[in-house]
Structures are given as structure tokens and as C-alpha cells.
Design a protein around this motif. Structure first.
Motif, PDB file in Angstrom:
ATOM      1  N   GLN A  61       0.778  -1.108   0.200  1.00  0.00           N
ATOM      2  CA  GLN A  61      -0.069  -0.011  -0.040  1.00  0.00           C
ATOM      3  C   GLN A  61       0.835   1.233   0.048  1.00  0.00           C
ATOM      4  OE1 GLN A  61      -3.261  -0.331  -0.356  1.00  0.00           O
ATOM      5  NE2 GLN A  61      -2.915  -2.389  -0.611  1.00  0.00           N
ATOM      6  N   GLY A  62       2.190   1.230   0.102  1.00  0.00           N
ATOM      7  CA  GLY A  62       2.845   2.073   0.440  1.00  0.00           C
ATOM      8  C   GLY A  62       2.885   3.167   1.674  1.00  0.00           C
ATOM      9  N   GLU A  63       2.258   2.589   2.608  1.00  0.00           N
ATOM     10  CA  GLU A  63       2.286   3.275   3.758  1.00  0.00           C
ATOM     11  C   GLU A  63       3.296   2.886   5.035  1.00  0.00           C
ATOM     12  OE1 GLU A  63      -1.852   3.027   5.402  1.00  0.00           O
ATOM     13  OE2 GLU A  63      -2.789   2.388   3.661  1.00  0.00           O
ATOM     14  N   ASP A  64       3.753   3.989   5.533  1.00  0.00           N
ATOM     15  CA  ASP A  64       4.775   3.810   6.541  1.00  0.00           C
ATOM     16  C   ASP A  64       4.065   3.463   7.919  1.00  0.00           C
ATOM     17  OD1 ASP A  64       6.581   5.275   5.246  1.00  0.00           O
ATOM     18  OD2 ASP A  64       6.439   7.035   6.053  1.00  0.00           O
ATOM     19  N   VAL A  65       4.796   2.788   8.671  1.00  0.00           N
ATOM     20  CA  VAL A  65       4.044   1.835   9.625  1.00  0.00           C
ATOM     21  C   VAL A  65       4.319   2.435  11.043  1.00  0.00           C
ATOM     22  CG1 VAL A  65       3.982  -0.275  10.966  1.00  0.00           C
ATOM     23  CG2 VAL A  65       4.187  -0.168   8.521  1.00  0.00           C
ATOM     24  N   TYR A  66       3.165   2.847  11.785  1.00  0.00           N
ATOM     25  CA  TYR A  66       3.428   3.640  13.090  1.00  0.00           C
ATOM     26  C   TYR A  66       2.721   2.518  14.014  1.00  0.00           C
ATOM     27  CZ  TYR A  66       3.684   7.801  10.476  1.00  0.00           C
ATOM     28  OH  TYR A  66       4.140   8.649   9.295  1.00  0.00           O
ATOM     29  N   ILE A  67       3.436   1.886  14.904  1.00  0.00           N
ATOM     30  CA  ILE A  67       3.300   0.834  15.774  1.00  0.00           C
ATOM     31  C   ILE A  67       3.186   1.342  17.381  1.00  0.00           C
ATOM     32  CG2 ILE A  67       5.385  -0.219  16.013  1.00  0.00           C
ATOM     33  CD1 ILE A  67       3.938  -2.895  16.150  1.00  0.00           C
TER      34      ILE A  67
END
Length: 98
Positions: A61-67
Motif C-alpha cells: 500500500q506504500g504506507e509507513d508503519v506506526y506501531i
């Protein structure tokens, strides 16, 4: 992509670890289920399993991940420096993410 803090509970002799996640297009829950005999090996304080489980989806999806929970330093280092670049090179449909 935003990944929430994992929740762990016992259900019918199994341990279920789950975390809600949200992307630009959907909200859902990723879960893992193991026999209760492995309860001592389930780490509820870290989001490593959920980061690994959702990484390819985030890259597609080309989305950065925020965990919203800690991940191990070694996993973060290896994903950032080796796995994400290698997957991006191997498959042009997978975009590098942070």
C-alpha cells in the motif's frame, strides 16, 4: 498504517494475541492463536509479530508503519536495513516504508 497495542487473552485452551490496525482504506484486526501450552513463550509487551505480519501489506500500500508499542531493536534494524530494501528490489510493487 497504525498498529495498536496488542491484547492477549485465554480462550478455550488457546492463547489469542490480537492487535487492531488501520490503513488509509480499512480498519481490521490481526490475530494469532496458539495452544495455551505455549503461554510462557507469548510476548505481549512487544509488537514484533504484528509488525512482521503486516509489513508486506504496508509495503504493497506504500504506507509507513506506526506501531503503538515497542519492537525489538534487532528486528527493527534488520527490517530497516536489510529486509525492506531487499523486498523492494525483488518486487517493484512493494515500496520501501519507514
Amino acid at each position: 498504517m497504525d498498529i495498536s497495542v496488542p491484547q492477549v487473552h485465554l480462550e478455550n485452551g488457546s492463547i489469542i494475541a490480537s492487535a487492531q490496525f488501520e490503513t488509509k482504506t480499512r480498519q481490521d484486526t490481526l490475530w494469532f492463536k496458539v495452544d495455551a501450552a505455549y503461554q510462557d513463550q507469548v510476548v505481549a509487551e512487544r509488537g514484533d509479530a504484528f509488525l512482521v505480519g503486516l509489513l508486506l501489506h504496508a509495503m504493497a500500500q506504500g504506507e509507513d508503519v506506526y506501531i503503538n508499542c515497542p519492537v525489538s531493536e534487532k528486528l527493527y534494524y534488520n527490517l530497516s536495513n536489510y529486509l525492506i530494501p531487499a523486498l523492494s528490489l525483488a518486487n517493484p510493487k512493494l515500496r520501501p516504508v519507514k
